[in-house]
Design a protein around this motif. Structure first.
Motif, PDB file in Angstrom:
ATOM      1  N   VAL A 137       0.835  -1.216   0.000  1.00  0.00           N
ATOM      2  CA  VAL A 137       0.000   0.000   0.000  1.00  0.00           C
ATOM      3  C   VAL A 137       0.863   1.258   0.000  1.00  0.00           C
ATOM      4  O   VAL A 137       0.736   2.121  -0.870  1.00  0.00           O
ATOM      5  CB  VAL A 137      -0.968   0.016   1.209  1.00  0.00           C
ATOM      6  N   CYS A 138       1.784   1.346   0.983  1.00  0.00           N
ATOM      7  CA  CYS A 138       2.569   2.590   1.047  1.00  0.00           C
ATOM      8  C   CYS A 138       3.651   2.638  -0.021  1.00  0.00           C
ATOM      9  O   CYS A 138       4.201   3.700  -0.304  1.00  0.00           O
ATOM     10  CB  CYS A 138       3.109   2.840   2.461  1.00  0.00           C
ATOM     11  N   LEU A 139       3.960   1.494  -0.645  1.00  0.00           N
ATOM     12  CA  LEU A 139       4.903   1.505  -1.765  1.00  0.00           C
ATOM     13  C   LEU A 139       4.200   1.853  -3.078  1.00  0.00           C
ATOM     14  O   LEU A 139       4.850   1.965  -4.117  1.00  0.00           O
ATOM     15  CB  LEU A 139       5.582   0.139  -1.905  1.00  0.00           C
ATOM     16  N   GLY A 140       2.883   1.969  -3.022  1.00  0.00           N
ATOM     17  CA  GLY A 140       2.135   2.355  -4.216  1.00  0.00           C
ATOM     18  C   GLY A 140       2.092   1.276  -5.284  1.00  0.00           C
ATOM     19  O   GLY A 140       2.060   1.569  -6.477  1.00  0.00           O
ATOM     20  N   MET A 141       2.085  -0.001  -4.877  1.00  0.00           N
ATOM     21  CA  MET A 141       1.975  -1.087  -5.857  1.00  0.00           C
ATOM     22  C   MET A 141       0.599  -1.044  -6.510  1.00  0.00           C
ATOM     23  O   MET A 141      -0.393  -0.795  -5.831  1.00  0.00           O
ATOM     24  CB  MET A 141       2.130  -2.446  -5.163  1.00  0.00           C
ATOM     25  N   PRO A 142       0.557  -1.331  -7.803  1.00  0.00           N
ATOM     26  CA  PRO A 142      -0.752  -1.319  -8.487  1.00  0.00           C
ATOM     27  C   PRO A 142      -1.711  -2.301  -7.824  1.00  0.00           C
ATOM     28  O   PRO A 142      -1.322  -3.420  -7.476  1.00  0.00           O
ATOM     29  CB  PRO A 142      -0.420  -1.780  -9.911  1.00  0.00           C
ATOM     30  N   GLY A 143      -2.923  -1.853  -7.608  1.00  0.00           N
ATOM     31  CA  GLY A 143      -3.946  -2.745  -7.070  1.00  0.00           C
ATOM     32  C   GLY A 143      -4.038  -2.764  -5.566  1.00  0.00           C
ATOM     33  O   GLY A 143      -5.019  -3.240  -5.006  1.00  0.00           O
ATOM     34  N   ALA A 144      -3.022  -2.243  -4.864  1.00  0.00           N
ATOM     35  CA  ALA A 144      -3.080  -2.223  -3.398  1.00  0.00           C
ATOM     36  C   ALA A 144      -4.005  -1.090  -2.954  1.00  0.00           C
ATOM     37  O   ALA A 144      -3.925   0.019  -3.477  1.00  0.00           O
ATOM     38  CB  ALA A 144      -1.692  -2.016  -2.824  1.00  0.00           C
ATOM     39  N   LEU A 145      -4.885  -1.381  -2.026  1.00  0.00           N
ATOM     40  CA  LEU A 145      -5.901  -0.388  -1.655  1.00  0.00           C
ATOM     41  C   LEU A 145      -5.685   0.187  -0.262  1.00  0.00           C
ATOM     42  O   LEU A 145      -5.386  -0.538   0.685  1.00  0.00           O
ATOM     43  CB  LEU A 145      -7.298  -1.028  -1.720  1.00  0.00           C
ATOM     44  N   PRO A 146      -5.862   1.494  -0.119  1.00  0.00           N
ATOM     45  CA  PRO A 146      -5.705   2.143   1.183  1.00  0.00           C
ATOM     46  C   PRO A 146      -6.918   1.904   2.078  1.00  0.00           C
ATOM     47  O   PRO A 146      -8.039   1.794   1.591  1.00  0.00           O
ATOM     48  CB  PRO A 146      -5.620   3.625   0.817  1.00  0.00           C
ATOM     49  N   VAL A 147      -6.671   1.766   3.372  1.00  0.00           N
ATOM     50  CA  VAL A 147      -7.758   1.690   4.361  1.00  0.00           C
ATOM     51  C   VAL A 147      -7.475   2.762   5.411  1.00  0.00           C
ATOM     52  O   VAL A 147      -6.391   2.771   6.009  1.00  0.00           O
ATOM     53  CB  VAL A 147      -7.809   0.300   5.038  1.00  0.00           C
ATOM     54  N   LEU A 148      -8.423   3.644   5.622  1.00  0.00           N
ATOM     55  CA  LEU A 148      -8.185   4.775   6.529  1.00  0.00           C
ATOM     56  C   LEU A 148      -8.058   4.317   7.982  1.00  0.00           C
ATOM     57  O   LEU A 148      -8.882   3.556   8.486  1.00  0.00           O
ATOM     58  CB  LEU A 148      -9.329   5.791   6.388  1.00  0.00           C
ATOM     59  N   ASN A 149      -7.013   4.778   8.635  1.00  0.00           N
ATOM     60  CA  ASN A 149      -6.722   4.464  10.037  1.00  0.00           C
ATOM     61  C   ASN A 149      -7.581   5.354  10.948  1.00  0.00           C
ATOM     62  O   ASN A 149      -7.428   6.574  10.965  1.00  0.00           O
ATOM     63  CB  ASN A 149      -5.220   4.719  10.263  1.00  0.00           C
ATOM     64  N   ARG A 150      -8.455   4.715  11.719  1.00  0.00           N
ATOM     65  CA  ARG A 150      -9.368   5.469  12.568  1.00  0.00           C
ATOM     66  C   ARG A 150      -8.620   6.297  13.626  1.00  0.00           C
ATOM     67  O   ARG A 150      -9.012   7.410  13.971  1.00  0.00           O
ATOM     68  CB  ARG A 150     -10.321   4.476  13.264  1.00  0.00           C
ATOM     69  N   ALA A 151      -7.511   5.762  14.106  1.00  0.00           N
ATOM     70  CA  ALA A 151      -6.728   6.478  15.132  1.00  0.00           C
ATOM     71  C   ALA A 151      -6.162   7.786  14.567  1.00  0.00           C
ATOM     72  O   ALA A 151      -6.068   8.789  15.280  1.00  0.00           O
ATOM     73  CB  ALA A 151      -5.598   5.586  15.637  1.00  0.00           C
ATOM     74  N   ALA A 152      -5.797   7.771  13.284  1.00  0.00           N
ATOM     75  CA  ALA A 152      -5.268   8.995  12.664  1.00  0.00           C
ATOM     76  C   ALA A 152      -6.370  10.055  12.587  1.00  0.00           C
ATOM     77  O   ALA A 152      -6.140  11.237  12.836  1.00  0.00           O
ATOM     78  CB  ALA A 152      -4.711   8.696  11.279  1.00  0.00           C
ATOM     79  N   VAL A 153      -7.577   9.602  12.249  1.00  0.00           N
ATOM     80  CA  VAL A 153      -8.701  10.549  12.179  1.00  0.00           C
ATOM     81  C   VAL A 153      -8.976  11.120  13.570  1.00  0.00           C
ATOM     82  O   VAL A 153      -9.168  12.326  13.742  1.00  0.00           O
ATOM     83  CB  VAL A 153      -9.974   9.869  11.628  1.00  0.00           C
ATOM     84  N   GLU A 154      -8.938  10.245  14.563  1.00  0.00           N
ATOM     85  CA  GLU A 154      -9.207  10.719  15.923  1.00  0.00           C
ATOM     86  C   GLU A 154      -8.182  11.773  16.354  1.00  0.00           C
ATOM     87  O   GLU A 154      -8.541  12.810  16.918  1.00  0.00           O
ATOM     88  CB  GLU A 154      -9.208   9.540  16.904  1.00  0.00           C
ATOM     89  N   LEU A 155      -6.904  11.521  16.061  1.00  0.00           N
ATOM     90  CA  LEU A 155      -5.887  12.526  16.422  1.00  0.00           C
ATOM     91  C   LEU A 155      -6.069  13.807  15.614  1.00  0.00           C
ATOM     92  O   LEU A 155      -5.847  14.908  16.123  1.00  0.00           O
ATOM     93  CB  LEU A 155      -4.475  11.957  16.245  1.00  0.00           C
ATOM     94  N   GLY A 156      -6.491  13.664  14.348  1.00  0.00           N
ATOM     95  CA  GLY A 156      -6.782  14.850  13.538  1.00  0.00           C
ATOM     96  C   GLY A 156      -7.906  15.659  14.165  1.00  0.00           C
ATOM     97  O   GLY A 156      -7.837  16.897  14.223  1.00  0.00           O
ATOM     98  N   ILE A 157      -8.918  14.975  14.654  1.00  0.00           N
ATOM     99  CA  ILE A 157     -10.038  15.676  15.300  1.00  0.00           C
ATOM    100  C   ILE A 157      -9.565  16.334  16.602  1.00  0.00           C
ATOM    101  O   ILE A 157      -9.933  17.466  16.906  1.00  0.00           O
ATOM    102  CB  ILE A 157     -11.213  14.704  15.558  1.00  0.00           C
ATOM    103  N   ARG A 158      -8.741  15.630  17.338  1.00  0.00           N
ATOM    104  CA  ARG A 158      -8.210  16.235  18.579  1.00  0.00           C
ATOM    105  C   ARG A 158      -7.414  17.497  18.259  1.00  0.00           C
ATOM    106  O   ARG A 158      -7.524  18.511  18.945  1.00  0.00           O
ATOM    107  CB  ARG A 158      -7.312  15.241  19.328  1.00  0.00           C
ATOM    108  N   ALA A 159      -6.610  17.433  17.200  1.00  0.00           N
ATOM    109  CA  ALA A 159      -5.847  18.612  16.780  1.00  0.00           C
ATOM    110  C   ALA A 159      -6.792  19.754  16.427  1.00  0.00           C
ATOM    111  O   ALA A 159      -6.603  20.898  16.833  1.00  0.00           O
ATOM    112  CB  ALA A 159      -4.963  18.264  15.581  1.00  0.00           C
TER     113      ALA A 159
END
Ligand code: ADP
Ligand code: MG
Ligand code: ZN
Length: 491
Positions: free
Chosen positions: A54-76
C-alpha cells in the motif's frame, strides 16, 4: 532579472512596511501505524523496512483509513478551536518525486476535515487571535538522502519508511505581522498539539514542519503584497531568521523600484539568506481529483462529542487558571505550562504543600536547575511532587531554613529519600534553641571588634557580614531573619 538592489533594507525603509505572514504547518500524528496501511509509524528503523504494497504504491493495493489517525486529527482540530466537518473528502494531489512511489499524495482539498479555528498568542500589544483557515489529513512522503554515502556524489538514496505516515496540515490565515508573532504562533500550536496528545512535535525527527508565506505592504494600505513561500523551515530559530531575512529582502527590492515575484524559496542557514527554488511558472499543476479508492470521511455527532469530552485543559486556559486560582505571575504561569508533565508536577506540589507561590518558586527554580544539571526530565524526576511538597512544608513549619532545604533537595535527587530521612540521618534541622543561637551570636560579635566599630559608626551594611558569619557557624541551621533581629539588638 538581475537588479543591483541592495540585499537588505535599512531600518528606516523597514519602518515604512508591514509584514504579512501565514504559516502552513505539518504535524505528524502520533499513531502506532501509518494512515492507510498497517506498517509501523516509527522513526529510526533501518531504511525501507516499514513498508508494504500500500505505502509503496503497488498497483492494485488499496488504502484503508486508520481510525486512530482521524481521531488525532479531530483532537488537533478541537485543540485549535476549529469546526469539524461531518463529511470530508480525500483527494489525489498528483506530482512526481522519487520519494513518492504512488505518484500522488492522498490529501484533502476542497472539503478538509476542519476549518475556522484560531490560536491565541501573546504580542507586545497584548493577546491576539490568529485564524486557522483549515486543517486537513494527508499522507507523508518518504525521505531522499543526498549526502552521507560513499557514492553520494553520484547517487541519491530513498528511504520509504516515512511514506504514508499520517499528517495534519494546519494552514493559518495571513494574520501574523512579524517574525516574532510567527514564532509565537508555532510555539503555541506545538504546545496545543502536545497537550492534546496529538504529536510529540519533535522537530528533530521531522514531526513538526513549517512553511512560511511572507509578503509586505506599505503601512496604511489595505492590499496584500505578492507573497513568497519559504519551504522546509525545520527549527524555530530558522523560521524566525528566514522570515526576517525575507521581509528585509522584499522591502529592499520594492524600495529600489523592483517587484516581488511569486515563488517558492528555501532558507540557507549558513548564509542566513533565502534563495529561489522555483517560480510561479514552474509551479506544479497538481490535477487534484477525488480519491477513488476511499469513501468520504464521515464523523458522527456521537464520536465528535466523545472526543470533545476527552480533551484535556489546553495550555492557554491552564495559564489563565494558574494566574486566577493560584495568584501566579503571568511569567511563572507561562513557564509552568511549558509542558503538561511540568504543569501536572507543579499542581502535585501545590496539593502537597498548599502554597502555590512557594511551589512555583521551587519547581521553576531549584528543581528545574537540578533536572537540567543532572540530565533528568520532569517525567524521570527522582523526587516525586509529594516529596517536594513535604520539603516545602518543613520550611513552612520552621523545621528547616530555606538554606537547609536548598541543600537537602540535591540529596533527595541523589538518594531518592525523603527530606525527613535525610534530615534525621545528617542531623540537619533549623535551630530552635534560642539560647544556643544567642551564644553563637555573642561569639561572632566578640571575634569581630573592627566590624562592630564600623556598624556602630553607622555603616549598617556590615550587618550582612555578621548574618553571614552566624549562618556559617550554625551550618545554615539558623533562620537568617531571626539572626538579623538578634544581631540588631545586641549591636
Ligand atoms: P496558495 O493558493 O498559494 O497556496 P493560499 O491562499 O492557499 O495560497 O494560502 C497559503 C498560505 O499563505 C496561508 O497560510 C495564507 O495565510 C498565506 N497567505 C495568503 N496570502 C498571503 C499574502 N499575501 N502574504 C502572506 N501570506 C499569505
Ligand atoms: Mg496552499
Ligand atoms: Zn505500508
Amino acid at each position: 532579472m538581475s537588479t543591483a538592489a541592495p540585499l537588505l533594507a535599512t531600518p528606516e525603509q523597514l519602518a515604512l512596511y508591514e509584514p504579512v505572514i501565514g504559516l502552513e504547518v505539518h504535524v505528524q500524528l502520533g499513531t502506532r501505524t501509518k494512515i492507510f496501511c498497517a506498517c509501523p509509524n516509527e522513526f529510526g528503523a533501518a531504511p525501507n523496512t516499514n513498508v508494504c504494497p500500500v505505502c509503496l504504491g503497488m498497483p492494485g493495493a488499496l488504502p484503508v483509513l486508520n481510525r486512530a489517525a482521524v481521531e488525532l486529527g479531530i483532537r488537533a482540530a478541537l485543540a485549535l478551536h476549529c469546526e469539524v466537518r461531518r463529511r470530508s473528502v480525500f483527494a489525489r494531489k498528483n506530482y512526481f518525486y522519487p520519494d513518492l512511489p504512488k505518484g500522488y499524495q492522498i490529501s484533502q482539498y476542497d472539503q478538509p476535515l476542519a476549518e475556522h479555528g484560531w490560536v491565541e498568542i501573546g504580542t507586545a500589544q497584548g493577546r491576539k487571535r490568529i485564524g486557522v483557515r483549515r486543517l486537513h489529513l494527508e499522507d507523508d512522503a518518504g525521505k531522499s538522502t543526498h549526502e552521507g554515502y560513499r557514492d553520494s556524489d553520484r547517487y541519491s538514496y530513498v528511504d520509504l519508511n516515512r511514506t504514508g505516515a499520517p499528517l495534519a496540515e494546519i494552514v493559518s490565515e495571513p494574520d501574523l505581522r512579524s517574525a516574532a508573532e510567527a514564532y509565537e504562533y508555532l510555539t503555541e500550536l506545538k504546545l496545543a498539539m502536545q497537550f492534546a496528545g496529538v504529536s510529540n512535535c519533535d522537530m528533530e525527527k521531522g514531526n513538526l514542519r513549517c512553511d512560511a508565506n511572507v509578503s509586505v505592504r506599505r503601512r496604511g494600505t489595505e492590499q496584500f503584497g505578492t507573497k513568497v513561500e519559504i519551504k522546509n523551515l525545520n527549527s524555530f530559530r530558522f523560521l524566525r531568521q528566514a522570515i526576517e531575512f525575507e521581509i528585509s529582502r522584499q522591502v529592499a527590492l520594492l524600495e529600489a523600484g523592483g517587484t516581488v515575484v511569486q515563488e517558492t524559496r528555501l532558507y540557507n542557514p549558513d548564509l542566513d539568506e533565502t534563495f529561489s527554488m522555483r517560480s510561479k511558472e514552474e509551479a506544479h499543476d497538481y490535477r487534484y481529483f477525488p480519491e477513488p479508492d476511499l469513501l468520504p470521511l464521515v464523523v458522527s455527532d456521537e464520536w465528535l462529542e466523545e472526543i470533545r469530552r476527552s480533551m484535556p485543559e489546553m495550555p492557554a486556559e491552564m495559564r489563565r487558571r494558574f494566574v486566577e486560582q493560584y495568584g501566579l505571575r503571568e511569567y511563572d504561569a507561562q513557564v509552568l505550562t511549558g509542558s503538561r508533565e511540568l504543569a501536572d508536577y507543579f499542581e502535585g506540589v501545590v496539593k502537597a504543600c498548599g502554597d502555590p507561590r512557594a511551589a512555583a518558586n521551587w519547581v521553576s527554580g531549584d528543581l528545574a536547575g537540578l533536572l537540567k544539571a543532572e540530565g533528568f526530565t520532569v517525567e524521570t524526576c527522582p523526587v516525586p511532587p509529594e516529596r517536594l511538597g513535604e520539603l516545602i512544608v518543613l520550611v513552612q513549619k520552621g523545621e528547616l531554613t530555606g538554606k537547609l532545604a536548598k541543600e537537602i533537595l540535591p540529596k533527595m535527587f541523589a538518594t531518592r529519600e525523603s527530606a525527613r530521612t535525610i534530615m534525621e540521618r545528617e542531623g540537619l534541622r533549623a535551630m530552635s534553641d534560642t539560647g544556643e543561637l544567642e551564644r553563637i551570636v555573642d561569639e561572632v560579635i566578640a571575634n569581630n571588634p573592627k566590624q562592630v566599630e564600623q556598624y556602630r559608626a553607622g555603616k549598617t551594611t556590615v550587618l550582612q557580614f555578621f548574618v553571614g558569619q552566624v549562618m556559617k557557624a550554625t551550618r545554615g541551621q539558623a533562620n537568617p531573619a531571626a539572626v538579623a533581629e538578634l544581631l540588631k539588638q545586641k549591636l
